[in-house]
Every structure is written in C-alpha cells, then in structure tokens.
Design an enzyme around this catalytic site. Structure first.
Site, mmCIF file in Angstrom:
data_model
loop_
_atom_site.group_PDB
_atom_site.id
_atom_site.type_symbol
_atom_site.label_atom_id
_atom_site.label_comp_id
_atom_site.label_asym_id
_atom_site.label_seq_id
_atom_site.Cartn_x
_atom_site.Cartn_y
_atom_site.Cartn_z
ATOM 1 C CG HIS A 146 -3.335 -0.881 -6.660
ATOM 2 N ND1 HIS A 146 -3.760 -0.144 -5.515
ATOM 3 C CD2 HIS A 146 -3.306 -2.260 -6.232
ATOM 4 C CE1 HIS A 146 -3.966 -1.024 -4.375
ATOM 5 N NE2 HIS A 146 -3.702 -2.394 -4.960
ATOM 6 N NE ARG A 193 -4.145 -1.425 0.286
ATOM 7 C CZ ARG A 193 -4.453 -2.450 -0.456
ATOM 8 N NH1 ARG A 193 -3.368 -3.006 -1.253
ATOM 9 N NH2 ARG A 193 -5.502 -3.085 -0.439
ATOM 10 C CD GLU A 216 -2.959 3.174 -5.297
ATOM 11 O OE1 GLU A 216 -4.229 2.388 -5.443
ATOM 12 O OE2 GLU A 216 -2.163 2.471 -4.896
HETATM 13 C C1 GLV Z 1 -4.947 -5.333 -3.482
HETATM 14 O O1 GLV Z 1 -4.039 -4.232 -3.433
HETATM 15 C C2 GLV Z 1 -5.712 -6.057 -2.652
HETATM 16 O O2 GLV Z 1 -5.583 -5.881 -1.259
HETATM 17 O O3 GLV Z 1 -6.204 -7.085 -2.848
#
Ligand code: GLV
Length: 329
Positions: free
Chosen positions: A287, A239, A268
């Site tokens: 991401h 993250r 994001e």
């Molecule tokens: C993606 O970032 C998730 O947490 O699944």
C-alpha cells in the site's frame, strides 16, 4: 478557548504539525503505527478535531465517543474507512486529501504494469538467489510487451486519468469504464468508453481506480475475472476490497489471467500465509501507491489545512459532506 486536536500518527511532518498547532493544542499518538481502538476512543473523547489515517475506523461509536468533534480530517484520498452518513448525521465535517497524490499513485501503477509484465521483481530475485547461470538465452525470463497493448481503466477519475496520460507515452491504447463519460480524457488520451463487460474482455492490462464503496465492493470477482483474457494482467492501486481476493487467487492459479500487480489487499498487512505471497506471476507492494516523500508530505499538509479550517469554523477545502456546512457560510 483553544481547540484541541488528536493526530493519530507520529510520522506527520513538522510542516503539517505546525499548521495544527497554529489552531489547536495537539496531542500526537506516540507509538509507531496506528493507535489501538481503545486508545483512539479514549483520545477522541476530549478533542474538537481528529487528524486520522486510513487505518482508523471512523464509525458511529467513535463519533459518539468524540462528543465535541467538529471535524475528522483523513490523510488519504480514499474514505471508505469513514462512515460519512454517521458523521453527517452528527454534524461532523469530514475531509480527505485529493489531488496531491494523483501523480505519485499513477507512477506506482505504471511501475506495477511494467514490473509484472516484464518480470522485473522476479528477475531481481532470480539473480540474487543464484539462479542466473547461463549468460544469455533467447527465452530466459521473457515477459510480455507493454507497448501496443490495451490498457483498461476501471474508474476514470483523477488517478485513472493520470495513468491514461502516462500509458499513452508507453504506446498503449486506452479504454475505460466509468459511471459517466470523460470527454476530456477521450480527447486528450484517445480513451474509448466501454461497458464494464467490454472493458474486461478487451483489456490486456486492467487497472482498478474506482473508490471502494457499497457499489464497487467485490465488483471484480470470479465472474468478471473469467471474462478477462488469459494473457491479461490485473493491476490494483485503489482498495483491496474492490477485487474478491479469493477469486483472484483462483484465477491466477488456474491461468484464467496471466498475472497481477497489487498494492492493496482485502486485509492489510496481508497474512504471512496469504497464497499470493507464493505466486511468481504477481508483484506485491505494501500500500505505497502514494508513497513518495513529496506526496505524503503534501497529503499531511493538506490534511492539517483541512483540520485547521474546520476548527476555525471555516469551510475546509476538501469537505466531503457539505450538508454539515449548510447555513454556516
Ligand atoms: C491511499 O490509499 C489513500 O487513500 O490516500
């Protein structure tokens, strides 16, 4: 009476929707991208179950709006977007989708390590923009070795473990920092435990795999970056909030570290004027750590199974707040 559920994305595979429809009357967010806050607050008002993405903020306000909510099932392994305490207080079950995205995310992590160290994305741009004029020259676009280097894993959970397993195949030495020792990984991957400071100082590649929470937020900031080697690379597929982005930008500019491979960001999507965009020594992806058809389908199916179990009054396989289920088994 049939249950009602709201699914916050129109991209959920049919296979998963069929599971939701098997237990509930489903309403699905129609537009592309996440619902607005207003829409979400309106939609949860009439449902018993919510299948959401990591883009939805699940807080006290939302849980109060969803007064009939029994379960919030997130199609993500991370659940920093969910106020777990607020949900628990209201007796709302919360679930996530661990396991099924581990390998895909580890693949992406290795991809970023290789791409940034060996300048693969930069090389692609160099070729396409017509800069490749000399047939071959000894030091053209040279990067750094990956084999023989030390990979520091910050957070040795499922994904950290999978990254370690892959990295040993690339001839890397593994060190790690975690809340507790992981004897299995030590045996399997030869991973050696380090204090956080030792990890920062010794890593040639530092890969972030801790979840985002109050303890880990901004836990890689200016002070931590200053401990890293000037030849080291930072990789983040966890993250964005774990790394203080402004400090990272400064460290990259100043040569405190050599480069970064980032799949996650503080905000994001990132702003078009984010200074990271103009930097050559970074590889940036939007991401997509778990972004394979296979993994995202498996996540959707697991999220649907969790939701269905919760709506049927059964214990969902990936319940994050078991306190809410006490006395029901
Ligand atoms: C993606 O970032 C998730 O947490 O699944």
């Amino acid at each position: 009476m049939t249950s009602r559920a709201y699914v916050s994305s129109n991209e959920i595979p049919e296979k998963a929707l069929a599971i939701v429809r098997g237990v509930a009357e489903a309403s699905i967010h129609a537009a592309d991208g996440p619902p607005s806050r207003e829409e979400l607050l309106r939609e949860v008002a009439g449902v018993d179950g919510l299948l959401c993405m990591l883009t939805e903020r699940i807080d006290g306000e939302l849980l109060d709006a969803g007064k009939n909510l029994k379960i919030v099932s997130s199609m993500s392994v991370g659940y920093d977007h969910v106020d777990l305490e607020a949900a628990t207080k209201r007796g709302v079950l919360v679930t996530n989708t661990p396991g099924v995205l581990t390998e895909a995310t580890a693949d992406t992590t290795l991809g970023l390590i290789l791409a940034v160290a060996r300048r693969i994305v930069e090389g692609d741009r160099y070729l396409r923009d017509g800069s490749w004029r000399l047939k071959w020259s000894p030091m053209m676009m040279v990067g750094r070795d990956v084999h023989g280097k030390t990979l520091g894993i910050y957070g040795m959970g499922r994904i950290g473990n999978s990254v370690a397993r892959r990295a040993t195949g690339f001839g890397m030495r593994i060190i790690y920092h975690n809340r507790s020792r992981d004897e299995e990984s030590e045996k399997e991957n030869g991973a050696e435990y380090r204090s956080k400071e030792e990890l920062l100082r010794e890593s040639d590649f530092l890969s972030v795999h801790v979840p985002l929470n109050a303890e880990t937020r901004n836990s890689i900031g200016a002070k931590e970056l200053a401990m890293m080697k000037p030849t080291a690379f930072l990789i983040n597929t966890s993250r964005g909030g774990v790394v203080e982005e402004r400090a990272l930008v400064e460290a990259l500019k100043a040569g405190t570290i050599a480069g970064a491979g980032l799949d996650v960001f503080e905000k994001e999507p990132i702003e078009v004027d984010n200074p990271l965009i103009g930097m050559k020594n970074v590889v940036l992806t939007p991401h997509i750590g778990s972004g394979s058809v296979e993994s995202r389908t498996a996540m959707a199916v697991l999220a649907a199974e969790n939701l269905a179990a919760g709506l049927k009054g059964e214990r969902p396989p990936n319940l994050l707040n078991p306190e809410t289920f006490k006395g029901r088994e």
